[in-house]
Design a protein around this motif. Sequence first.
Motif, PDB file in Angstrom:
ATOM      1  N   ASP A  83       7.018  24.161  44.219  1.00 26.82           N
ATOM      2  CA  ASP A  83       6.771  25.548  44.606  1.00 26.82           C
ATOM      3  C   ASP A  83       8.071  26.260  44.961  1.00 26.82           C
ATOM      4  O   ASP A  83       8.238  27.448  44.673  1.00 26.82           O
ATOM      5  N   ASP A 103       9.523  30.251  44.328  1.00 24.40           N
ATOM      6  CA  ASP A 103      10.467  30.970  45.177  1.00 24.40           C
ATOM      7  C   ASP A 103      11.760  31.317  44.444  1.00 24.40           C
ATOM      8  O   ASP A 103      12.243  32.437  44.510  1.00 24.40           O
ATOM      9  N   PHE A 144      14.435  31.155  51.421  1.00 18.99           N
ATOM     10  CA  PHE A 144      13.329  30.227  51.592  1.00 18.99           C
ATOM     11  C   PHE A 144      13.749  28.921  52.257  1.00 18.99           C
ATOM     12  O   PHE A 144      12.996  28.346  53.025  1.00 18.99           O
ATOM     13  N   GLU A 203      -1.001  28.614  45.426  1.00 16.84           N
ATOM     14  CA  GLU A 203      -0.347  29.248  44.282  1.00 16.84           C
ATOM     15  C   GLU A 203      -0.873  28.707  42.954  1.00 16.84           C
ATOM     16  O   GLU A 203      -0.229  28.858  41.914  1.00 16.84           O
ATOM     17  N   GLU A 239       6.912  35.360  54.975  1.00 13.14           N
ATOM     18  CA  GLU A 239       6.153  36.183  54.048  1.00 13.14           C
ATOM     19  C   GLU A 239       5.279  35.337  53.117  1.00 13.14           C
ATOM     20  O   GLU A 239       4.372  35.848  52.490  1.00 13.14           O
ATOM     21  N   SER A 240       5.553  34.037  53.043  1.00  8.96           N
ATOM     22  CA  SER A 240       4.730  33.137  52.232  1.00  8.96           C
ATOM     23  C   SER A 240       4.018  32.145  53.137  1.00  8.96           C
ATOM     24  O   SER A 240       4.640  31.494  53.972  1.00  8.96           O
ATOM     25  N   ARG A 241       2.709  32.022  52.973  1.00 15.83           N
ATOM     26  CA  ARG A 241       1.951  31.062  53.767  1.00 15.83           C
ATOM     27  C   ARG A 241       2.407  29.638  53.494  1.00 15.83           C
ATOM     28  O   ARG A 241       2.306  28.773  54.364  1.00 15.83           O
ATOM     29  N   ARG A 242       2.898  29.383  52.295  1.00 14.26           N
ATOM     30  CA  ARG A 242       3.355  28.025  51.974  1.00 14.26           C
ATOM     31  C   ARG A 242       4.489  27.593  52.888  1.00 14.26           C
ATOM     32  O   ARG A 242       4.552  26.443  53.320  1.00 14.26           O
ATOM     33  N   GLN A 296       0.671  38.774  54.721  1.00 13.67           N
ATOM     34  CA  GLN A 296       1.235  37.711  53.888  1.00 13.67           C
ATOM     35  C   GLN A 296       0.691  37.782  52.467  1.00 13.67           C
ATOM     36  O   GLN A 296       1.429  37.602  51.496  1.00 13.67           O
ATOM     37  N   GLU A 341       2.870  38.193  49.135  1.00 13.73           N
ATOM     38  CA  GLU A 341       2.760  37.203  48.060  1.00 13.73           C
ATOM     39  C   GLU A 341       2.387  37.876  46.742  1.00 13.73           C
ATOM     40  O   GLU A 341       2.918  37.525  45.679  1.00 13.73           O
ATOM     41  N   ASN A 369       5.481  39.658  45.495  1.00 13.22           N
ATOM     42  CA  ASN A 369       6.460  38.712  44.938  1.00 13.22           C
ATOM     43  C   ASN A 369       5.983  38.149  43.602  1.00 13.22           C
ATOM     44  O   ASN A 369       6.787  37.923  42.692  1.00 13.22           O
TER      45      ASN A 369
END
Length: 868
Positions: A213, A218, A335, A393, A597-600, A665, A669, A672
């Motif tokens: 990911d 990213d 990231f 994702e 900004e990304s839950r991951r 978020q 996402e 992005n």
Amino acid sequence: MFRVLNKVFDNNKRDVERIVRTVVQPVNALEDEMKRVDNLAEAFMSLRRRVLEGGESLDDVMVPAFALIREAGRRSIGKRHYDVQLIGGAALHQGRIAEMKTGEGKTLVATLALALNALEAKGCHLVTVNDYLARVGAEEMGLLYRTLGLTVGIANRELQPSQKQAAYACDITYVTNSELGFDYLRDNMAQSREALALRAETPLNFAIVDEVDSILIDEARTPLIISGAAEKATDLYYVFSKLVRRLKKGLPAEPGVRTEPTGDYTIEEKNKAVHLTEQGIDKIEKLLSLKDLYSPENMDKAHMITQAIRAHELYHREKDYIVNAEGEVVIVDEFTGRSMPGRRYGEGLHQAIEAKEGVKIENENQTLATITYQNFFRLYRKFAGMTGTAKTEEKEFLDIYGSDVLVIPTNRPVIRQDGEDLIYRTRMGKYGAVVGEVQQIHATGRPILIGTASIETSEQLSALLTQAGVQHAVLNAKFEAQEASIIAQAGRSGTVTIATNMAGRGTDIKLGGDAEFIIGESIESQLGVSRFSPEVEAFIKAVSRLDPEAETLGLQIPGITPEFIRQALDLQQATVQDHERVKELGGLHIVGTERHESRRIDNQLRGRAGRQGDPGSSRFYVSFEDDLMRLFANDRVVGMMDKLGMDDSQPIEAKMVTGAIEKAQARVEDRNFGVRKQLLEFDNVMSKQRDEIYAQRREVLLGPDADIEETTEGMISDFVDTQLATFLPIDVGHEQWDIEGLQTAMVDAVPQLGDFDFEGLRTLSPAEAQNRLLLAVADAFDARKEELSPTMMNSLSRYVLLQVVDQHWKEHLHGMDVLRQGIGLRGYGQRDPFTEYKFEATNMFNDMIDNLKADVTKFVFRMQFGQA
């Protein structure tokens, strides 16, 4: 009812159960038999013969292969694959994305699919995010591979070309994503077969992408680019940087408030965009003594001014970039928090930041070769990925890469306790609460990991903790050299660690610390011996078991003293005791200082606690001054806090606020994903062109002489056809044919046609004219071949083809860059920019091909050789 429906439609569970039934159980049934195999390498190579000579597929031999690989792991490195790791290995072999929680042993899982696919002898790649992980993975798992009779290599940037060729020639190669991509691009610029790094026959066969990911989502927003210096003045950037300080930032137009924007320029933080106002344009024109800022001759100045404003307003030191000791502006990965030396912002932005910081401005670059990560990994015959967070994702993985996500069960249940977010009004109120919680938990002896989103935040929190008397370690882009050791020891009791993002760190946090890592690092630094050598591995494993045999094994290693062995055993004993103590205290506690900004990324931070059934806990602290909340959250929530009269020290826990965060978020996402999708759509246009050029180039580079001659003659023939269509069109009368124009073009390219009767073509039909001219050119080609000798003619043709293709492709890429930068303006004319881009790009490519063939013809017939 919903439970029944979930059971019926739980494809993940069904797929896992199928793998257990068809792979795991049969492999387990072979375990006792494998223990009796004397020579694992011989047994594994017999499977290779079944595949290469017997025609069996990899699926046919997967069960015995997995059984042998598991046994090789047990014998060579003392690690036996868990059943869930066998599930992960099968998923990777199927070309899927395996989601495995942190600490589940993805490094070991990859050996199953890599070794199995290596049976085809076409090369397999394990792609990691940094050189350290590539080296550690290859060296640690190298013992396992060699036990099976396989070869393993590491391809890093320090290697000489011959060394890199040897690394890629191995059955299994560990390499970083960027180095692999650049090797591919460099191979497509190579001037000889010997200069190729990747395998000539099967360069991109099978790859497993670790932290998939991070790499494919990213980092996919930024394409890989090989650049060369372009001629462009750099001193203007200093001028425009000073000019920006004389401009005034305004507010954008707002319905019902302002019909026109204020100031000299406005900014859009969400899209990192800058807009000059009419007032700003007038001021800039006066300051620069320009008549029209947006006239064709001043377009580059308008672009540079915009980049200067972006540099000042939207890119911040210690967050987006750092200035290193050498005075270089180095980008910080948003990231992972890592610095990215060698990477530069494009389109003059990096130069604008250098001017802002007052450091030396490096020359702007021209693109020589480029590809996006999406299109690069889609070139593989088969690729798979693994990470701790991918399910959110899955749609993107399916849409772009055609790979679904299989969530692999954990070896032991996850018992980590995740607390609700605490939301504060201001950032300082939040930091005060974080310091208070850290002090309280630190007093108990529990280890704490604090995750931040930027270097600036990590240093601010570090200062606050220092004031509070809390000892701690800081990990960010400024301290990457100590990364592995800091992370490896973050689980010791009483340890507080601040880390700028935890995505893709690749090092487990073990409760009580990691004695094996410290011992191995000490041996490498003090003795210069690899900690992954068989002798050192055996010694470290004995120490980890507190085995009395450790002393005997240690003394066999030159340089290791009885004192060193005693200290290693004492360290291991203390680690074991501390492990139990930390477990009793509740395990590692995670403090998130900001929602990413990304839950991951949030899930990756949380996943550092609770590995392999360990206890642990986590909590995120959020404020309405955080970038995510400030830009995307609902203003009504802030208004609610005002009405309630809440101050900085009072947190709230409300589903309404949590929902606002999740929606924020999700919006980021989606945005992005839109950026990546647009990048891919534009690159897809170039991808077809790139594939055609690279395929042509590869044929020229690797093809036999007969093919080179055929290719050259084909290009010359196409050139003649183009000239005939231009000067002797079939839809007009002979009297309108431009014989003079044809003669000029043809003799310029083929001087040997100086005596050819061009005027005689006027009496022939178009087909007859074409045949006569082609025969004359063919005769000239044969005469040229006889003049030089067939061998030299082929060498000349190969050289000319490569040089001409490279030069025209480079110019085409530059033209595409310019087209891409300006195509957005077509939208003002009510035309779709992407449709216009495809149309223009196709015309440009066709023109390039025509010009390329013309130059090939000209050089083949005109190039002269000097006398030795």
